[in-house]
Design a protein around this motif. Structure first.
Motif, PDB file in Angstrom:
ATOM      1  N   GLU A  17      32.721  51.147  12.546  1.00 38.00           N
ATOM      2  CA  GLU A  17      31.780  50.477  13.443  1.00 38.00           C
ATOM      3  C   GLU A  17      30.346  50.688  12.968  1.00 38.00           C
ATOM      4  O   GLU A  17      29.503  49.790  13.102  1.00 38.00           O
ATOM      5  CB  GLU A  17      31.930  50.990  14.879  1.00 38.00           C
ATOM      6  N   GLU A  18      30.057  51.844  12.409  1.00 36.04           N
ATOM      7  CA  GLU A  18      28.703  52.120  11.906  1.00 36.04           C
ATOM      8  C   GLU A  18      28.300  51.101  10.838  1.00 36.04           C
ATOM      9  O   GLU A  18      27.165  50.617  10.824  1.00 36.04           O
ATOM     10  CB  GLU A  18      28.640  53.536  11.333  1.00 36.04           C
ATOM     11  N   THR A  19      29.236  50.764   9.937  1.00 41.49           N
ATOM     12  CA  THR A  19      28.933  49.784   8.892  1.00 41.49           C
ATOM     13  C   THR A  19      28.709  48.402   9.494  1.00 41.49           C
ATOM     14  O   THR A  19      27.762  47.689   9.121  1.00 41.49           O
ATOM     15  CB  THR A  19      30.082  49.732   7.868  1.00 41.49           C
ATOM     16  N   LEU A  20      29.559  48.013  10.430  1.00 39.17           N
ATOM     17  CA  LEU A  20      29.393  46.721  11.089  1.00 39.17           C
ATOM     18  C   LEU A  20      28.066  46.660  11.835  1.00 39.17           C
ATOM     19  O   LEU A  20      27.334  45.662  11.745  1.00 39.17           O
ATOM     20  CB  LEU A  20      30.552  46.473  12.051  1.00 39.17           C
ATOM     21  N   LYS A  21      27.739  47.705  12.564  1.00 40.15           N
ATOM     22  CA  LYS A  21      26.481  47.746  13.300  1.00 40.15           C
ATOM     23  C   LYS A  21      25.298  47.648  12.342  1.00 40.15           C
ATOM     24  O   LYS A  21      24.317  46.943  12.619  1.00 40.15           O
ATOM     25  CB  LYS A  21      26.379  49.036  14.121  1.00 40.15           C
ATOM     26  N   SER A  22      25.380  48.344  11.208  1.00 39.28           N
ATOM     27  CA  SER A  22      24.308  48.295  10.224  1.00 39.28           C
ATOM     28  C   SER A  22      24.105  46.873   9.718  1.00 39.28           C
ATOM     29  O   SER A  22      22.969  46.397   9.571  1.00 39.28           O
ATOM     30  CB  SER A  22      24.628  49.234   9.067  1.00 39.28           C
ATOM     31  N   TYR A  23      25.215  46.185   9.441  1.00 43.67           N
ATOM     32  CA  TYR A  23      25.121  44.793   8.978  1.00 43.67           C
ATOM     33  C   TYR A  23      24.400  43.930  10.008  1.00 43.67           C
ATOM     34  O   TYR A  23      23.448  43.207   9.688  1.00 43.67           O
ATOM     35  CB  TYR A  23      26.525  44.234   8.715  1.00 43.67           C
ATOM     36  N   VAL A  24      24.850  44.006  11.239  1.00 47.95           N
ATOM     37  CA  VAL A  24      24.253  43.184  12.286  1.00 47.95           C
ATOM     38  C   VAL A  24      22.786  43.548  12.493  1.00 47.95           C
ATOM     39  O   VAL A  24      21.922  42.668  12.643  1.00 47.95           O
ATOM     40  CB  VAL A  24      25.050  43.308  13.599  1.00 47.95           C
ATOM     41  N   ASP A  25      22.466  44.830  12.480  1.00 50.61           N
ATOM     42  CA  ASP A  25      21.077  45.261  12.655  1.00 50.61           C
ATOM     43  C   ASP A  25      20.176  44.677  11.563  1.00 50.61           C
ATOM     44  O   ASP A  25      19.055  44.237  11.835  1.00 50.61           O
ATOM     45  CB  ASP A  25      20.980  46.787  12.631  1.00 50.61           C
ATOM     46  N   GLN A  26      20.659  44.699  10.304  1.00 51.62           N
ATOM     47  CA  GLN A  26      19.853  44.167   9.210  1.00 51.62           C
ATOM     48  C   GLN A  26      19.650  42.661   9.340  1.00 51.62           C
ATOM     49  O   GLN A  26      18.549  42.145   9.116  1.00 51.62           O
ATOM     50  CB  GLN A  26      20.495  44.491   7.860  1.00 51.62           C
ATOM     51  N   VAL A  27      20.709  41.957   9.694  1.00 46.51           N
ATOM     52  CA  VAL A  27      20.579  40.512   9.872  1.00 46.51           C
ATOM     53  C   VAL A  27      19.589  40.214  10.996  1.00 46.51           C
ATOM     54  O   VAL A  27      18.727  39.324  10.869  1.00 46.51           O
ATOM     55  CB  VAL A  27      21.946  39.868  10.154  1.00 46.51           C
ATOM     56  N   ILE A  28      19.677  40.949  12.076  1.00 47.81           N
ATOM     57  CA  ILE A  28      18.768  40.715  13.205  1.00 47.81           C
ATOM     58  C   ILE A  28      17.318  40.993  12.802  1.00 47.81           C
ATOM     59  O   ILE A  28      16.400  40.257  13.207  1.00 47.81           O
ATOM     60  CB  ILE A  28      19.194  41.569  14.418  1.00 47.81           C
ATOM     61  N   LYS A  29      17.078  42.019  12.005  1.00 45.20           N
ATOM     62  CA  LYS A  29      15.705  42.278  11.540  1.00 45.20           C
ATOM     63  C   LYS A  29      15.172  41.098  10.741  1.00 45.20           C
ATOM     64  O   LYS A  29      13.995  40.724  10.849  1.00 45.20           O
ATOM     65  CB  LYS A  29      15.666  43.554  10.705  1.00 45.20           C
ATOM     66  N   GLY A  30      16.026  40.503   9.926  1.00 44.82           N
ATOM     67  CA  GLY A  30      15.604  39.315   9.198  1.00 44.82           C
ATOM     68  C   GLY A  30      15.292  38.162  10.132  1.00 44.82           C
ATOM     69  O   GLY A  30      14.265  37.492  10.007  1.00 44.82           O
ATOM     70  N   ILE A  31      16.178  37.931  11.102  1.00 43.52           N
ATOM     71  CA  ILE A  31      15.961  36.867  12.084  1.00 43.52           C
ATOM     72  C   ILE A  31      14.650  37.088  12.831  1.00 43.52           C
ATOM     73  O   ILE A  31      13.852  36.156  13.024  1.00 43.52           O
ATOM     74  CB  ILE A  31      17.141  36.814  13.071  1.00 43.52           C
TER      75      ILE A  31
END
Length: 265
Positions: free
Chosen positions: A138-152
């Motif tokens: 879950e940590e890896t998935l959360k990291s992915y989503v967090d990075q995408v959201i920062k870009g957005i």
């Protein structure tokens, strides 16, 4: 399909075909717009050696190739101006230590748009693990989503490429919770999500049906992206038909044939 905004060039070191070949193929297919969004060069933070970045030299153009990329496309834009609209963009990843440097670097160029294709995670700004590797973390998935959201949230991203790239195979409720965050952030910032036709053509892990079921329940704008790495990738009719069937069966998925670019500057 009358437009594609996700087209690569050999400068990313894993695509083939000249820019002219892509343009002429797009005209042959009846496209009215063609956007090039090759993997963006990455200006490094001061004091950080390229060996710290596994993505340097492996899947993106070098900084010194940017002039050639832009000038080639400007020349083709002029040459084919009566046949097709050519747009100049980049597929960029969000890294906290690099993103502002990248925006400053491209400010000297006539860049029309950015799409975000997040392939790698980061630790203190350094790209490390590949998000496409199978995981139940879950940590890896959360990291992915967090990075995408920062870009957005930078408000520089026109759309998110293959938002379902993360290869999470854990608890489906965990997947739904985090991907719902990504989709809602995209909606809040008027950022479409790409259904990736290259992934369909190559039978990759994306498009991920679980992701698009979440998107269908929430609702979002969708853009079809060829993610072309050869001129023949610009249109795969079988993949296109399947993608359109998924969208047509989901009333809350709004397919955009053309998109408006978010300002880069």
């Amino acid at each position: 399909m009358i437009a594609n905004y996700h087209t690569h060039t050999p400068r990313c070191k894993h695509a083939v075909g000249s820019e002219r070949e892509y343009v002429e193929k797009a005209i042959e297919l009846g496209f009215t717009e063609l956007g090039f969004a090759d993997h963006a060069p990455m200006p490094l933070p001061k004091g950080l050696h390229p060996t710290n970045y596994i993505t340097i030299g492996e899947m993106r153009m070098a900084l010194e190739e940017t002039d050639g990329y832009v000038n080639t496309l400007l020349d083709l834009r002029k040459e084919y101006e009566h046949d097709i609209k050519i747009h100049i963009g980049f597929e960029v990843e969000y890294y906290s230590a690099c993103f502002d440097n990248f925006l400053r670097f491209i400010s000297d160029y006539p860049i029309d748009y950015l799409i975000q294709g997040q392939h790698f995670g980061e630790v203190e700004g350094i790209p490390l693990a590949y998000y496409g590797a199978q995981t139940s973390s879950e940590e890896t998935l959360k990291s992915y989503v967090d990075q995408v959201i920062k870009g957005i949230e930078s408000d520089k991203i026109t759309y998110v490429a293959h938002p379902d790239l993360a290869a999470y195979y854990g608890d489906i409720e965990v997947y739904e919770r985090h991907m719902a965050r990504l989709i809602r952030s995209a909606n809040a910032h008027n950022v479409p999500l790409e259904m990736n036709l290259y992934g369909l053509s190559e039978l990759r892990r994306y498009p991920n049906i679980a992701f698009w079921q979440i998107a269908a329940n929430i609702g979002c704008d969708v853009v079809l992206g060829s993610d072309a790495h050869t001129p023949n990738h610009l249109l795969n009719k079988t993949a296109l038909k399947y993608a359109q069937s998924l969208i047509d069966s989901s009333p809350k998925l709004n397919l955009l044939e053309k998109i408006e670019f978010k300002p880069v500057r």
